[in-house]
Design an enzyme around this catalytic site. Structure first.
Site, PDB file in Angstrom:
ATOM      1  N   HIS A   1     -15.105   3.968   9.489  1.00 17.02           N
ATOM      2  CA  HIS A   1     -14.394   4.359   8.117  1.00 17.02           C
ATOM      3  C   HIS A   1     -15.456   4.744   7.215  1.00 17.02           C
ATOM      4  CE1 HIS A   1     -10.927   2.576   9.622  1.00 17.02           C
ATOM      5  NE2 HIS A   1     -10.216   3.181   8.666  1.00 17.02           N
TER       6      HIS A   1
ATOM      7  N   ASP B   1      -8.576  -4.304   7.345  1.00 18.79           N
ATOM      8  CA  ASP B   1      -7.659  -3.105   7.262  1.00 18.79           C
ATOM      9  C   ASP B   1      -7.048  -2.978   8.992  1.00 18.79           C
ATOM     10  OD1 ASP B   1      -5.585  -1.121   6.571  1.00 18.79           O
ATOM     11  OD2 ASP B   1      -7.212   0.552   6.419  1.00 18.79           O
TER      12      ASP B   1
ATOM     13  N   HIS C   1     -10.145   0.524  -0.177  1.00 18.36           N
ATOM     14  CA  HIS C   1     -10.851   0.972   1.336  1.00 18.36           C
ATOM     15  C   HIS C   1     -11.810   1.888   0.757  1.00 18.36           C
ATOM     16  CE1 HIS C   1      -7.582   3.555   2.061  1.00 18.36           C
ATOM     17  NE2 HIS C   1      -6.877   2.607   2.749  1.00 18.36           N
TER      18      HIS C   1
ATOM     19  N   GLY D   1      -5.946   2.602  10.277  1.00 18.59           N
ATOM     20  CA  GLY D   1      -6.428   1.268  10.264  1.00 18.59           C
ATOM     21  C   GLY D   1      -7.581   0.953  10.931  1.00 18.59           C
TER      22      GLY D   1
ATOM     23  N   GLU E   1       0.896  -1.378   0.199  1.00 17.30           N
ATOM     24  CA  GLU E   1      -0.027  -0.064  -0.019  1.00 17.30           C
ATOM     25  C   GLU E   1       0.953   1.271  -0.044  1.00 17.30           C
ATOM     26  OE1 GLU E   1      -4.013   1.769   2.374  1.00 17.30           O
ATOM     27  OE2 GLU E   1      -2.528   0.237   3.282  1.00 17.30           O
TER      28      GLU E   1
ATOM     29  N   ASN F   1     -12.567   5.767   1.517  1.00 17.63           N
ATOM     30  CA  ASN F   1     -11.580   6.322   2.634  1.00 17.63           C
ATOM     31  C   ASN F   1     -10.413   6.708   1.444  1.00 17.63           C
ATOM     32  OD1 ASN F   1     -12.715   4.273   4.617  1.00 17.63           O
ATOM     33  ND2 ASN F   1     -12.791   6.306   5.181  1.00 17.63           N
TER      34      ASN F   1
END
Length: 377
Positions: A249, A271, A214, A306, A128, A217
């Site tokens: 999130h 995550d 994600h 996270g 990532e 986000n």
């Protein structure tokens, strides 16, 4: 190896409950479903009416129980991550390395390469970063974010073969030739931590990107006249949308909108910074995450760093937020993430020949356990 006959099981696979209530495994593989009686000499395991599904799969996991992969990308951390995943009913996962210096990235690649030789639970590494948009960096360390350069990109592709299974990038940071090269390498490319516009995102999808990181986000938002990466992902039936359903999130209403738009291409990820909320704080090399009293990880800037959930929690939240059945929620954590990362021919189904790595649970879901049968050595 002796055959194991599992009976009185409610079998969930690919979004439905199967009619058989028995399944037999041998040498680490499913060998039959629906046998009325065990084979002579088989060990019998009675699940007492509990559910059995393919093993839950998390394609974005940052740490184990008390270790964070980006801080210590080594064999010990990977072993603890596998231990944590099995403890939390998730037999398959991708250890995720957040934006780091090149030497740390290559150290992580070699650690995962070695671990994969003996650990069947690791699907590959999710890298990532570091080619993200600083504007959408989230909790990533600003100093480590880089503009793609051909030398580093070529080295990542070469060193990452067979190890990097997913890489998150901001497509707008790449030249046309660079993004095409990365997609052509065989590494699954995900759009994330990106400020790309709607048209740019659609162009990236046309080039071959089939997943985002994600959903909602750290990406350009869905605004009037500016749909952004969120709008492009929701609008494109080719694209998978991994989503974190932890109550922080994204809002449950946003999750429902995503489910209506994406259907079977909406998948669950955690995550998670670490599993089990056993670490109160992480602090290293510019990365910071502190567990709040309500159970979420935030950094000093007030940004989410996270999540703190595990996959059984994500499944239970999916049922609640999306008003879906248990079988459908389980599919979002089994066969669908397997498809998203191109592993559906190997994992994610209760099908003869597939690995006998299962998750077992009741209607409560959060009581889920791993049940894994390994092949003979």
């Amino acid at each position: 190896m002796k055959r194991v006959f599992i009976k009185n099981a409610r079998l969930l696979s690919q979004g439905v409950e199967l009619r058989p209530t028995t399944i037999s495994v041998e040498n680490g593989r499913i060998v039959s479903l629906g046998d009325a009686e065990p084979q002579a000499g088989a060990e019998v395991l009675d699940l007492g009416g509990k559910y059995l599904s393919p093993g839950f799969t998390d394609i974005q996991l940052n740490g184990g129980i008390r270790k964070f992969f980006s801080q210590t990308p080594d064999a010990e951390t990977l072993a603890e991550m596998t231990e944590g995943c099995l403890k939390h009913a998730t037999p398959y996962y991708q250890p995720t390395l957040v934006t780091a210096l090149p030497e740390t990235i290559f150290e992580a690649i070699e650690a995962v390469r070695e671990a994969m030789k003996t650990d069947p639970h690791i699907l590959g590494m999710h890298l990532e970063g570091p080619f993200l948009n600083p504007v959408r960096r989230g909790a990533h360390t600003l100093e480590y974010i880089r503009i793609p350069d051909d030398e580093l990109l070529d080295k990542l592709i070469e060193k990452g073969k067979g190890v990097i299974s997913l890489i998150t990038v901001a497509p707008e940071q790449f030249t046309d030739a660079q993004i095409k090269k990365l997609i052509a390498s065989g590494i699954q490319v995900s759009a994330g931590h990106s400020e790309i516009c709607y048209d740019g995102a659609k162009d990236a999808f046309d080039k071959g990107i089939r997943i985002v990181t994600h959903l909602y986000n750290a990406m350009s938002a869905f605004e009037p006249r500016k749909p952004g990466l969120v709008g492009a992902a929701l609008d494109d039936d080719r694209v998978y949308g991994p989503i974190i359903l932890d109550g922080a999130h994204c809002h449950p209403a946003q999750a429902r909108v995503a489910y209506r738009a994406k259907g079977e291409r909406l998948i669950l990820i955690t995550d998670a910074a670490v599993l089990g909320r056993e670490m109160d704080e992480l602090d290293f090399e510019g990365f910071h995450a502190k567990l709040t009293p309500d159970g979420f990880y935030y950094n000093r800037d007030g940004k989410l760093a996270g999540s703190a959930i595990d996959m059984p929690e994500a499944i239970k939240n999916a049922m609640s937020y999306l008003n879906i059945t248990l079988a459908e929620a389980v599919a979002m954590a089994t066969d669908r993430p397997a498809k998203a990362v191109g592993r559906d021919k190997q994992i994610g189904q209760l099908t003869v020949g597939y690995p006998a790595f299962f998750s077992v649970f009741t209607d409560e879901v959060t009581d889920a356990k791993s049940l894994c049968f390994y092949p003979e050595k």
